[in-house]
Design an enzyme around this catalytic site. Structure first.
Site, PDB file in Angstrom:
ATOM      1  N   GLU A 138       0.818  -1.211   0.000  1.00  0.00           N
ATOM      2  CA  GLU A 138       0.000   0.000   0.000  1.00  0.00           C
ATOM      3  C   GLU A 138       0.856   1.267   0.000  1.00  0.00           C
ATOM      4  O   GLU A 138       0.644   2.190   0.775  1.00  0.00           O
ATOM      5  CB  GLU A 138      -0.966  -0.004   1.195  1.00  0.00           C
ATOM      6  CG  GLU A 138      -1.907  -1.196   1.143  1.00  0.00           C
ATOM      7  CD  GLU A 138      -2.962  -1.236   2.254  1.00  0.00           C
ATOM      8  OE1 GLU A 138      -2.702  -0.669   3.333  1.00  0.00           O
ATOM      9  OE2 GLU A 138      -4.018  -1.840   2.023  1.00  0.00           O
ATOM     10  N   GLU A 165     -12.989  -2.153  11.454  1.00  0.00           N
ATOM     11  CA  GLU A 165     -12.870  -1.407  10.196  1.00  0.00           C
ATOM     12  C   GLU A 165     -13.928  -1.796   9.164  1.00  0.00           C
ATOM     13  O   GLU A 165     -14.648  -0.943   8.650  1.00  0.00           O
ATOM     14  CB  GLU A 165     -11.471  -1.630   9.621  1.00  0.00           C
ATOM     15  CG  GLU A 165     -11.276  -0.971   8.278  1.00  0.00           C
ATOM     16  CD  GLU A 165      -9.889  -1.245   7.699  1.00  0.00           C
ATOM     17  OE1 GLU A 165      -9.058  -1.856   8.372  1.00  0.00           O
ATOM     18  OE2 GLU A 165      -9.661  -0.820   6.550  1.00  0.00           O
ATOM     19  N   ASP A 167      -8.279  -8.982   3.762  1.00  0.00           N
ATOM     20  CA  ASP A 167      -8.125  -7.844   4.667  1.00  0.00           C
ATOM     21  C   ASP A 167      -9.290  -7.702   5.629  1.00  0.00           C
ATOM     22  O   ASP A 167     -10.135  -6.825   5.447  1.00  0.00           O
ATOM     23  CB  ASP A 167      -8.003  -6.565   3.817  1.00  0.00           C
ATOM     24  CG  ASP A 167      -7.501  -5.397   4.626  1.00  0.00           C
ATOM     25  OD1 ASP A 167      -7.174  -5.601   5.800  1.00  0.00           O
ATOM     26  OD2 ASP A 167      -7.447  -4.286   4.071  1.00  0.00           O
TER      27      ASP A 167
HETATM   28  O1  GCW Z   1      -7.119  -2.848   6.110  1.00  0.00           O
HETATM   29  C1  GCW Z   1      -6.154  -2.023   5.618  1.00  0.00           C
HETATM   30  C2  GCW Z   1      -6.522  -0.680   6.121  1.00  0.00           C
HETATM   31  C3  GCW Z   1      -5.379   0.265   6.164  1.00  0.00           C
HETATM   32  C4  GCW Z   1      -4.268  -0.394   6.948  1.00  0.00           C
HETATM   33  C5  GCW Z   1      -3.874  -1.670   6.243  1.00  0.00           C
HETATM   34  C6  GCW Z   1      -2.791  -2.426   6.985  1.00  0.00           C
HETATM   35  C7  GCW Z   1      -2.755   0.699   8.428  1.00  0.00           C
HETATM   36  O2  GCW Z   1      -7.557  -0.173   5.341  1.00  0.00           O
HETATM   37  O3  GCW Z   1      -5.820   1.428   6.780  1.00  0.00           O
HETATM   38  O4  GCW Z   1      -3.171   0.454   7.129  1.00  0.00           O
HETATM   39  O5  GCW Z   1      -4.976  -2.519   6.152  1.00  0.00           O
HETATM   40  O6  GCW Z   1      -3.139  -3.358   7.688  1.00  0.00           O
HETATM   41  O7  GCW Z   1      -1.637  -2.099   6.852  1.00  0.00           O
END
Ligand code: GCW
Length: 837
Positions: free
Chosen positions: A305, A412, A384
């Site tokens: 990311e 989340e 995720d």
């Molecule tokens: O789920 C995603 C989130 C990000 C997060 C990432 C991670 C901190 O949307 O916000 O970043 O995972 O786990 O690194």
């Protein structure tokens, strides 16, 4: 006189249920009822003998006094020498052997474990809380107090506990400016304006909550790490937080940025094999350990990311991890390298591409190449934190590398602070899932991640917690159960979800059986409920994945590089991950597991669409078609939340008023949102599949009147994006500076009715609404809720129920909206139904 007394007592009753904020969570030590208090007052010795001077033991002492005072209204005497009188004795085994050998437990106790025993010596009765180390003494003390709080007998204690896993840690995604990535309970308890908060008492109180669960480490900044965290000026800030947590034996860790040698160190490279970079990490580690000698270690998110990582300089994850781990090693530091590595710019048109494959593809060939203080930190599922995912295949793959499981406590993709979703049942499914990683033995994820299967020396659990400054820590009283459950599972993953939630409820809301039963039932069913009204059958959550991850947006996952695809189109739905015809993901599991996921026939319904692409008419194991299941589950889910509201109402007077009202409001909101989800997801799939709901509900809403079809003054019709977020795909908005009205004609029979107004409450304005029935004003409110959306979409969709109105045929129902700032007093529809209450 008696009568009068009774009356006075009755009047006093509500004040016993004094308002509680949730701040003390499960450590309230609320006064026990008289009968229980009397029983425990006899059983609890009046003296506490403390045998150690270590900080955690001092904390244990204070906690014992506080707990006994709170629950029993007795303040025990504190002493440091054993006399002949009955006492609670706390200390390490070594300390107890020295001071009073007759009280020392036989056999050994493991690190962080403890024993609780009742010992009779020279005619006196002792409660002995013994442990191998000071942390164990603290954990044993909490366990003892918990027994009293939940009403367990302490008369003849003889129990020993050993934590299942050595690493029981928490991560925080707090930014140094005080914001929190994916935090829903207010701003950071650690940081403000780039520094540690002036007042860190919240941090200490949080440490107490963590310690009560046996959690002993906590990373204090976002994995999307600000390089400044390693700058010399910042070290004192870390040291201050570490100091605030130390009384509770919680070590601090920090997340670091892989590019730091360049950004902070002034070097020209961050190549981990460059001698200057190796020296940078070594010097940094030495410097930090001078400031915080008991630092737990570092966490690193690299090559993910947008975070820079070893791939940028042609190095492997092992090269990267080992260099930093070696710098930490002399100090006993551990290094957590996140397995969450994937490419977020994948070509969605290529049906063989698959984000779920990424962790395995990245780490499999590196197994055995990592130093022994490196841990690959693996999210429970391969995508995720979705509402349902299979266990990550990487758990069953690494044999010669330490691993830990990363679970997400902050919700989340799970409704954030606004939906109640108890995650322990979901976590347990993963932890108990047998990866068939060794022939002939059971190899559940819990055994793999704690190193038991392949005889690794360590491993464990990390939970992404993200509490905030709100009094309830998470912005939802019932969400606290997720932190509690995480800690209890990390200590003992063999506990059942029911045991955990009942224990939590007793501690948090008291021992009234009706309260315990009702709350436990809501919590235990809440994950399935949430899955039912969001993304069932392995579709993943179906939320807006490119936005706030809160409201529904079915197509947000598609046609972009993020790889959370579900591939729903006119013909069918689901992602083919088989080895035979799909992405090959199923083949990343060991053969016995791969066999389950490889075919449609063998794959459990709950994961069908995660593993396979099928037509909408595909029959599930139950005989229902996929499309009908999608429709039905969404109705079931929304009905379940409605029922939670009613269940909760039955607790009025049994739960303190403040938390009663807060949870009631939360559940009502959730019930309203579940309807938005239901209609949006079903509407989307109906439009795509063109297959009608066998039960005729989808697209057909009795009693509903669309705002766009009302007689409008000032209001303008708006096509909503995504279309499924609004009923009939449209809403009406009032231009700034106006007062607008939408008028509806009532043509039903005369009687009592409830009117539901579905409007949009965005978070950048506070619009006003008024409802009139044939000119008479019957309700007014403002759209002032704190929701995570600035747009007219499913996240801002809100409802107001005006109950018990006398309507007659011919009545005009008029909704007046007055916009404010960015809020356009937008309306979706009204519904008129016979009054319920
Ligand atoms: O789920 C995603 C989130 C990000 C997060 C990432 C991670 C901190 O949307 O916000 O970043 O995972 O786990 O690194």
């Amino acid at each position: 006189m008696r009568r009068v007394l009774c009356l006075i007592l009755l009047l006093l009753l509500p004040s016993v249920l004094h308002a509680e904020s949730g701040y003390d969570a499960w450590l309230r030590y609320a006064p026990l009822d008289d009968v229980s208090a009397r029983r425990y007052r006899d059983a609890v010795p009046p003296v506490v003998i403390v045998l150690g001077a270590e900080t955690p033991i001092q904390s244990a002492r204070d906690e014992l006094v506080r707990g006994i005072k709170g629950m029993l209204n007795r303040t025990p005497r504190v002493e440091s020498r054993v006399s002949g009188d009955a006492a609670i004795v706390i200390g390490t085994v070594t300390q107890i052997r020295q001071a009073a050998p007759q009280l020392a437990p036989a056999g050994s106790i493991e690190t962080d474990g403890f024993s609780l025993r009742t010992v009779r010596a020279n005619g006196a009765r002792f409660v002995v809380i013994a442990a191998q180390n000071d942390l164990g003494v603290l954990y044993g003390t909490f366990a003892f107090l918990r027994k009293i709080a939940v009403g367990e007998s302490i008369a003849d204690l003889d129990q020993k506990e050993t934590p299942y896993s050595p690493i029981r840690w928490i991560n925080h995604w707090d930014n140094l400016d005080g914001s929190i990535e994916r935090g829903y309970g207010g701003r950071s308890i650690f940081w403000e304006n780039g520094r540690a908060r002036q007042d860190l008492s919240r941090v200490t109180d949080y440490g107490r909550l963590l310690a009560s669960l046996g959690i002993n480490g906590c990373s204090i900044n976002n994995v999307n790490a600000d390089p400044r965290v390693l700058s010399p000026e910042f070290l004192p800030q870390i040291a201050r937080v570490a100091e605030a947590l130390r009384p509770w034996g919680v070590k601090v860790l920090i997340s670091v940025d892989f590019g730091s040698p360049r950004t902070i160190g002034g070097l020209t490279t961050f190549d981990p094999l460059d001698p200057s970079v190796i020296a940078f990490w070594k010097n940094k580690a030495d410097e930090i350990y001078r400031a915080v000698p008991d630092l737990g270690g570092f966490v690193l998110k690299a090559d993910s990311e947008g975070r820079i990582g070893p791939s940028a300089v042609g190095r492997t994850h092992a090269d990267a991890a080992n260099v930093i781990a070696r710098a930490l090693k002399p100090h006993g530091g551990l290094f957590f390298y996140r397995g969450f590595v994937y490419d977020n710019r994948m070509d969605w048109r290529n049906l063989k591409n698959d984000r779920a494959r990424a962790a395995y593809d990245n780490f499999k060939d590196l197994d055995g190449k990592f130093d022994d203080n490196v841990f690959i930190q693996i999210k429970n599922g391969p995508i995720d934190f979705q509402v349902r995912e299979p266990a990550s295949p990487l758990f069953g793959t690494l044999e010669k590398t330490n691993q830990i499981i990363e679970l997400q406590i902050t919700q989340e993709y799970m409704g954030q602070a606004r939906h109640t979703v108890f995650l322990v049942p979901m976590w347990k499914e993963v932890l108990d899932f047998d990866m068939k990683a060794r022939p002939g033995v059971s190899t559940p994820v819990k055994a793999l991640v704690t190193g038991k299967t392949f005889n690794r020396s360590s491993g464990g659990f990390v939970g992404v917690s993200n509490v905030g400054l709100e009094e309830s820590w998470y912005g939802n009283q019932l969400s606290q159960a997720n932190l509690y459950g995480f800690g209890r599972l990390a200590w003992n993953p063999d506990l059942s979800s029911k045991q955990i939630v009942e224990e939590w409820t007793r501690l948090t809301f008291g021992n009234d059986p009706k309260v315990v039963e009702t709350i436990a039932n809501v919590q235990l069913t809440s994950w399935r409920t949430y899955e039912n009204y969001t993304g069932p059958l392995g579709l993943q959550t179906l939320t807006d994945i490119v936005g706030n991850h809160f409201g529904v947006a079915v197509e947000a996952s598609e046609r972009n590089g993020w790889g959370q695809w579900h591939r729903a189109d006119e013909q069918g739905v689901g992602m083919d991950r088989s080895a035979a015809t799909g992405t090959g993901f199923a083949g990343q599991y060991r053969p016995e597991v791969a066999k389950i996921y490889e075919t449609v026939e063998n794959t459990p319904d709950d994961l069908l669409l995660f593993m396979h692409h099928v037509p909408y008419t595909q029959k599930l194991k139950s005989g229902k078609t996929v499309i009908q299941y999608i429709y039905d589950s969404h109705y079931e889910g929304a009905e379940s939340v409605e029922k939670y509201v009613n269940d909760w109402k039955s607790l009025r007077g049994r739960v303190d008023d403040r938390r009663y009202e807060e949870v009631l409001a939360q559940l009502k909101y959730q019930a309203g949102q579940a309807i938005v989800w239901r209609d949006a997801v079903n509407g989307w799939f109906y439009k795509a599949s063109k297959i009608p709901d066998a039960r005729g509900r989808v697209g057909n809403y009795p009693g509903r009147f669309e705002a766009e079809a009302a007689s409008l003054t000032g209001y303008r019709v708006l096509s909503v994006t995504p279309f499924e977020a609004a009923s009939g795909e449209k809403a009406v908005e009032c231009p700034a500076g106006n007062t607008c009205t939408a008028a509806f004609k009532f043509n039903g029979q005369a009687g009592w009715y409830d009117i539901t107004v579905r409007y949009f409450d965005v978070n950048n304005g506070i619009a006003r609404y008024r409802v009139r029935v044939s000119g008479q004003m019957v309700d007014e409110w403002t759209g002032a809720d704190r929701v995570p959306s600035r747009r007219v979409d499913s996240g801002s969709s809100a409802r107001r129920i005006v109950e018990g109105l006398a309507l007659r045929p011919g009545d005009e129902i008029q909704i007046e909206g007055i916009p404010n700032e960015g809020e356009t007093a937008a309306l979706d529809y009204i519904e008129i139904h016979p009054a319920v209450n």
